[in-house]
Design an enzyme around this catalytic site. Structure first.
Site, PDB file in Angstrom:
ATOM      1  N   LYS B 110      39.030  12.702 -35.741  1.00 16.31           N
ATOM      2  CA  LYS B 110      40.474  12.732 -35.966  1.00 16.31           C
ATOM      3  C   LYS B 110      41.152  12.835 -34.613  1.00 16.31           C
ATOM      4  O   LYS B 110      40.956  13.807 -33.883  1.00 16.31           O
ATOM      5  CB  LYS B 110      40.873  13.922 -36.847  1.00 16.31           C
ATOM      6  CG  LYS B 110      42.397  14.106 -36.892  1.00 16.31           C
ATOM      7  CD  LYS B 110      42.858  15.292 -37.709  1.00 16.31           C
ATOM      8  CE  LYS B 110      44.280  15.656 -37.321  1.00 16.31           C
ATOM      9  NZ  LYS B 110      44.806  16.795 -38.082  1.00 16.31           N
ATOM     10  N   GLY B 198      52.137  19.075 -43.044  1.00 20.37           N
ATOM     11  CA  GLY B 198      53.467  19.298 -43.595  1.00 20.37           C
ATOM     12  C   GLY B 198      53.513  19.656 -45.067  1.00 20.37           C
ATOM     13  O   GLY B 198      54.534  20.127 -45.565  1.00 20.37           O
ATOM     14  N   THR B 220      46.913  24.501 -43.385  1.00 18.97           N
ATOM     15  CA  THR B 220      47.725  25.709 -43.557  1.00 18.97           C
ATOM     16  C   THR B 220      48.162  25.942 -45.003  1.00 18.97           C
ATOM     17  O   THR B 220      48.208  27.087 -45.453  1.00 18.97           O
ATOM     18  CB  THR B 220      48.963  25.644 -42.643  1.00 18.97           C
ATOM     19  OG1 THR B 220      48.539  25.232 -41.343  1.00 18.97           O
ATOM     20  CG2 THR B 220      49.641  26.988 -42.536  1.00 18.97           C
TER      21      THR B 220
END
Lengths: 66, 268
Positions: B110, B198, B220
């Site tokens: 990534k 997000g 997260t």
């Protein structure tokens, strides 16, 4: 000889191989990747790679991250 | 286990760099309380692709400390080393090469090249540059980028294996801020589009999947939930639900009501 390991200066005996350094640090059989002076030294060459004065060694591993 | 619904029959599996995945949820391994919580959340998520970071080994401090790769064995998961924390092309490329050595020649990475600490928005010029170098060097690059459709297309043209636009800033949990851009990116794409960053909660994940995204990468939203394993389960279901809704094709939006029960046969 003096070398830098992950940013810390260490004094070690001359003509140490990378494999010997790994064992001095207690990192045998750990999944690691190693650079000397920003060049990767493949695992297969650890035993034959001889460290020299002022080498900069970086030893990295996988940790949690996004 | 799988029921033969029309949705499952018609769906194509997610294929990244030639490998097929059943799960469209990709998860990060950062910010968890400890290795056990990481393991539980990841197991519950059903994710097959797991991101990891590459960092200096602690020298002389507890060499017996359990390694992340002990709880997430590389033969069980597809590990996706990331370049998080890199602000230059050079650092990102160097990190990927170290990751390849670390994981015995593993080429899936990534790529993220950050531009600014406050927003963690990608530095697009450096990202394009690093992507070119890595693709030429034989890496399968999954690339974190902004939600700009033109840049997404250029990253695809460079040869990236997947393009991963942000939904909102990393770790913000603000949800899909620009659904129309994500939709345009999806419509233009010939490689998997994975929303990366997000997403805050299950409904955000469902919205991204309803837009036609091929998957979602998150960290997260799960790790910072009050109960991470439960949120991991919620995300798994939301992604499956959103995917099925996308395949089913939603009804058109109408301004006024339309009765669900027939008018014919009223007896009063």
């Amino acid at each position: 000889m003096n070398i830098s390991i992950n940013g810390e200066q260490r004094t070690l005996e001359d003509k140490l191989s990378l494999q010997q350094l790994i064992s001095i640090l207690g990192l045998e059989n750990k999944r690691l990747a190693i650079e000397v002076n920003q060049e990767i030294v493949p695992r297969s060459e650890h035993a034959s790679y001889t460290l020299k004065q002022d080498d900069k060694v970086e030893i990295v591993q996988a940790i949690g991250g996004g | 286990m799988t029921t033969e619904t029309a949705a499952s029959i018609n769906d194509n599996p997610l294929i990244i760099a030639g490998k097929t995945y059943q799960s469209r949820l990709l998860v990060g391994t950062g910010k968890y309380k400890d290795n056990e919580e990481t393991r539980q959340a990841i197991e519950t998520s059903g994710a097959e692709i797991i991101t990891i970071a590459v960092r200096r080994t602690n020298i002389g401090q507890n060499p017996d400390e359990p390694n992340l790769l002990d709880i997430l064995p590389p033969d069980q998961y597809t590990l996706l080393p990331n370049t998080a924390g890199c602000y230059t092309t050079e650092d990102a490329v160097r990190t990927c090469r170290l990751a390849r050595e670390l994981l015995d020649g593993h080429s899936l990475v990534k790529l993220e090249v950050l531009g600014d600490e406050k927003t963690l928005f990608p530095d697009i010029t450096a990202t394009l540059e690093a992507a070119e170098i890595l693709v030429k060097d034989g890496f399968d690059v999954m690339v974190y980028t902004s939600d700009d459709p033109l840049i997404a297309k250029r990253l695809e043209d460079i040869g990236c294996a997947a393009v991963m636009p942000l939904a909102a800033p990393i770790g913000s949990g603000l949800g899909i801020r620009n659904p129309y851009n994500i939709l345009t990116i999806v419509e233009n794409a010939n490689v998997p589009i994975i929303v990366d960053a997000g997403v805050g909660t299950a409904s955000d994940a469902a919205i991204a999947m309803e837009l036609g995204c091929d998957g979602i990468l998150m960290n997260t939203a799960i790790a910072a939930a009050q109960n991470p394993p439960l949120m991991a389960s919620a995300m798994k279901k939301a992604i499956e639900g959103g995917r099925e809704a996308f395949l089913a094709g939603r009804m058109p939006r109408k301004r006024f009501a339309s009765a669900s029960s027939p008018i014919e046969g009223l007896f009063f």
